[in-house]
Motif scaffolding. Structure first.
Motif, mmCIF file in Angstrom:
data_model
loop_
_atom_site.group_PDB
_atom_site.id
_atom_site.type_symbol
_atom_site.label_atom_id
_atom_site.label_comp_id
_atom_site.label_asym_id
_atom_site.label_seq_id
_atom_site.Cartn_x
_atom_site.Cartn_y
_atom_site.Cartn_z
ATOM 1 N N ARG A 122 0.831 -1.201 0.000
ATOM 2 C CA ARG A 122 0.000 0.000 0.000
ATOM 3 C C ARG A 122 0.871 1.258 0.000
ATOM 4 O O ARG A 122 0.588 2.217 -0.716
ATOM 5 N N VAL A 123 1.924 1.260 0.823
ATOM 6 C CA VAL A 123 2.817 2.419 0.860
ATOM 7 C C VAL A 123 3.437 2.648 -0.514
ATOM 8 O O VAL A 123 3.495 3.783 -1.006
ATOM 9 N N ARG A 124 3.889 1.566 -1.147
ATOM 10 C CA ARG A 124 4.472 1.700 -2.494
ATOM 11 C C ARG A 124 3.457 2.280 -3.470
ATOM 12 O O ARG A 124 3.787 3.130 -4.302
ATOM 13 N N ALA A 125 2.212 1.794 -3.380
ATOM 14 C CA ALA A 125 1.175 2.260 -4.299
ATOM 15 C C ALA A 125 0.883 3.745 -4.096
ATOM 16 O O ALA A 125 0.677 4.490 -5.058
ATOM 17 N N VAL A 126 0.865 4.189 -2.828
ATOM 18 C CA VAL A 126 0.596 5.595 -2.544
ATOM 19 C C VAL A 126 1.733 6.469 -3.065
ATOM 20 O O VAL A 126 1.505 7.532 -3.659
ATOM 21 N N VAL A 127 2.974 6.004 -2.866
ATOM 22 C CA VAL A 127 4.118 6.765 -3.378
ATOM 23 C C VAL A 127 4.039 6.878 -4.896
ATOM 24 O O VAL A 127 4.229 7.961 -5.472
ATOM 25 N N GLU A 128 3.757 5.770 -5.571
ATOM 26 C CA GLU A 128 3.665 5.791 -7.031
ATOM 27 C C GLU A 128 2.540 6.719 -7.497
ATOM 28 O O GLU A 128 2.689 7.460 -8.475
ATOM 29 N N ARG A 129 1.419 6.677 -6.786
ATOM 30 C CA ARG A 129 0.290 7.527 -7.162
ATOM 31 C C ARG A 129 0.655 9.004 -7.026
ATOM 32 O O ARG A 129 0.319 9.827 -7.883
ATOM 33 N N ARG A 130 1.356 9.344 -5.960
ATOM 34 C CA ARG A 130 1.727 10.747 -5.754
ATOM 35 C C ARG A 130 2.778 11.199 -6.758
ATOM 36 O O ARG A 130 2.738 12.337 -7.250
ATOM 37 N N LEU A 131 3.721 10.321 -7.076
ATOM 38 C CA LEU A 131 4.732 10.686 -8.060
ATOM 39 C C LEU A 131 4.104 10.878 -9.437
ATOM 40 O O LEU A 131 4.496 11.787 -10.185
ATOM 41 N N GLN A 132 3.136 10.040 -9.776
ATOM 42 C CA GLN A 132 2.445 10.214 -11.055
ATOM 43 C C GLN A 132 1.699 11.542 -11.096
ATOM 44 O O GLN A 132 1.693 12.233 -12.115
ATOM 45 N N ARG A 133 1.092 11.887 -9.972
ATOM 46 C CA ARG A 133 0.369 13.163 -9.920
ATOM 47 C C ARG A 133 1.335 14.326 -10.074
ATOM 48 O O ARG A 133 1.050 15.304 -10.775
ATOM 49 N N LEU A 134 2.501 14.204 -9.432
ATOM 50 C CA LEU A 134 3.502 15.267 -9.552
ATOM 51 C C LEU A 134 3.994 15.403 -10.990
ATOM 52 O O LEU A 134 4.162 16.508 -11.511
ATOM 53 N N ALA A 135 4.212 14.272 -11.630
ATOM 54 C CA ALA A 135 4.783 14.295 -12.977
ATOM 55 C C ALA A 135 3.789 14.748 -14.026
ATOM 56 O O ALA A 135 4.135 15.509 -14.929
ATOM 57 N N TRP A 136 2.554 14.295 -13.918
ATOM 58 C CA TRP A 136 1.606 14.514 -15.009
ATOM 59 C C TRP A 136 0.561 15.580 -14.740
ATOM 60 O O TRP A 136 0.203 16.335 -15.635
ATOM 61 N N ARG A 137 0.069 15.650 -13.511
ATOM 62 C CA ARG A 137 -1.009 16.602 -13.240
ATOM 63 C C ARG A 137 -0.491 17.945 -12.738
ATOM 64 O O ARG A 137 -0.963 18.993 -13.145
ATOM 65 N N MET A 138 0.502 17.892 -11.842
ATOM 66 C CA MET A 138 0.987 19.130 -11.229
ATOM 67 C C MET A 138 2.272 19.632 -11.884
ATOM 68 O O MET A 138 2.559 20.817 -11.864
ATOM 69 N N GLY A 139 3.060 18.688 -12.416
ATOM 70 C CA GLY A 139 4.327 19.069 -13.012
ATOM 71 C C GLY A 139 4.215 19.298 -14.508
ATOM 72 O O GLY A 139 3.126 19.284 -15.093
ATOM 73 N N PRO A 140 5.358 19.488 -15.168
ATOM 74 C CA PRO A 140 5.370 19.831 -16.598
ATOM 75 C C PRO A 140 5.398 18.608 -17.506
ATOM 76 O O PRO A 140 5.684 18.739 -18.695
ATOM 77 N N GLY A 141 5.149 17.439 -16.970
ATOM 78 C CA GLY A 141 5.313 16.219 -17.745
ATOM 79 C C GLY A 141 4.528 16.202 -19.038
ATOM 80 O O GLY A 141 5.074 15.862 -20.110
ATOM 81 N N GLU A 142 3.251 16.557 -18.983
ATOM 82 C CA GLU A 142 2.411 16.513 -20.182
ATOM 83 C C GLU A 142 2.917 17.489 -21.256
ATOM 84 O O GLU A 142 2.927 17.171 -22.440
ATOM 85 N N GLN A 143 3.348 18.669 -20.826
ATOM 86 C CA GLN A 143 3.825 19.662 -21.788
ATOM 87 C C GLN A 143 5.137 19.209 -22.419
ATOM 88 O O GLN A 143 5.334 19.345 -23.642
ATOM 89 N N ILE A 144 6.049 18.685 -21.611
ATOM 90 C CA ILE A 144 7.322 18.187 -22.153
ATOM 91 C C ILE A 144 7.054 17.069 -23.162
ATOM 92 O O ILE A 144 7.651 17.015 -24.235
ATOM 93 N N LEU A 145 6.123 16.175 -22.817
ATOM 94 C CA LEU A 145 5.789 15.077 -23.717
ATOM 95 C C LEU A 145 5.199 15.595 -25.029
ATOM 96 O O LEU A 145 5.602 15.168 -26.128
#
Length: 355
Positions: free
Chosen positions: A302-325
């Motif tokens: 569960r801890v791993r899943a929460v970390v992965e979920r937050r990192l995905q949110r940082l990369a794609w929703r809050m960070g510049p990931g979508e624009q860079i892509l």
């Protein structure tokens, strides 16, 4: 510290939840299932209330009668005045994303019981037999005070192995016409099952399937019954030797001898024995320390899943990931850059050193 993107839910919701109001439970499940703002805060505040429920996974191929078996099993638990929460995962509608089959319809014989709560969840394309938030919804049912939480998988065959990391006890349901027991081995279900159930056992082939399963379970231990290769020896006698061997090995090691039970869920035949066997397995889990080991493994995941979920949110929703892509698509297509170089740019923007 819980992420600020998950603002605290209204205190009133948690108060009503802890007061036992089913509407509060239903609302909390909806918030968690949809990943709405505040869902992690709800789970965080209810974590100390977990660990009381016996979580039972019911899995197996489509058409095995899992929903009927689950509903009849719930009635057996209700005879002991236990409260039962059921999470039934169905395939998703390609149009609405919602549960396609609606197990609550198939369980309408128990849906009016105030001691039973049924929630149908859409798999939403998840291939583990469970919806992505099934484990967290099970947490809510546990925290709410249900004695048993039954998780019925979508019934997609070989991709149902996730149930082993979700439930305390995994029940694999097969039917005679689903093919011989080698299919169970191909699907990896031999490693998943704590209990095998042959449902619709009033149909031809049930006894032979039971015999084959018990023989295969015995052979998995690295040995075969001494008379297995003798000419003129019936499969039934081999089955008896295999069953005795399994029990003997379990007694010697303090382990659990996986039973093969037969039921006819439609009529309720064999359900009392299944309920009793589930109780025995729970006693074994508690006495052997296996329950603690399984729950710790579940929490680590569960801890791993929460970390992965937050990192995905940082990369794609809050960070510049979508624009860079988006900016890199033409270069990716022409071969000027590779997907790995683009991924490095996105990770670097998060302040992480690329590997």
């Amino acid at each position: 510290m819980i992420s600020q993107t998950n603002a605290a839910p209204p205190d009133e919701l948690l108060e009503r939840f802890r007061a036992g109001q089913r509407t509060a439970l239903a609302r909390a499940i909806s918030i968690v299932e949809d990943g709405r703002a505040g869902f992690e805060r709800i789970l965080h505040q209810l974590h100390t209330d977990l660990g009381r429920a016996h979580r039972i996974g019911v899995t197996g191929p489509p058409g095995a009668g899992k929903s009927t078996l689950t509903s009849k099993l719930a009635l057996e638990f209700r005879k002991a005045e236990e409260k039962v929460g059921i999470v039934a995962v169905d395939p998703s509608s390609p149009f609405t994303g919602g549960a396609l089959l609606g197990d609550r319809i198939r369980m309408n014989n128990i849906s009016t019981d105030p001691g039973i709560f049924i929630r149908s969840m859409a798999s939403r394309g998840h291939l583990g037999g469970l919806a992505t938030t099934t484990k967290e919804v099970a947490d809510l049912l546990d925290a709410y005070g249900y004695d048993r939480v039954v998780l019925e998988t979508v019934g997609v065959g070989q991709s149902e192995l996730e149930i082993a990391g979700t439930a305390d006890t995994s029940v694999v349901v097969l039917v005679p016409e689903s093919g011989d027991s080698i299919q169970a081995m191909k699907a990896g279900l031999m490693e998943v099952a704590d209990i095998f159930v042959i449902n619709k056992a009033d149909r031809p082939g049930a006894d032979r399937l039971a015999q084959e399963l018990e023989l295969m379970l015995h052979m998995r231990l690295g040995e075969a019954p001494s008379n297995a290769g003798h000419h003129g020896v019936s499969l039934k006698s081999v089955q008896k030797a295999a069953r005795e061997g399994l029990r003997s090995r379990a007694d010697e090691s303090g382990g659990w001898a996986i039973p093969v039970l037969k039921t006819v869920a439609q009529s309720g035949e064999g359900l009392q024995e299944l309920a009793r066997t589930l109780d025995l397995h729970r006693v074994y889990l508690q006495g052997s320390g296996e329950l603690s080991r399984r729950r710790q493994a579940r929490l680590a995941e569960r801890v791993r899943a929460v970390v992965e979920r937050r990192l995905q949110r940082l990369a794609w929703r809050m960070g510049p990931g979508e624009q860079i892509l988006a900016d890199s698509l033409q270069s990716l297509e022409s071969g000027e850059v590779s997907p790995y170089a683009v991924a490095d740019r996105i990770v670097t923007e998060l302040g992480v050193e690329p590997r």
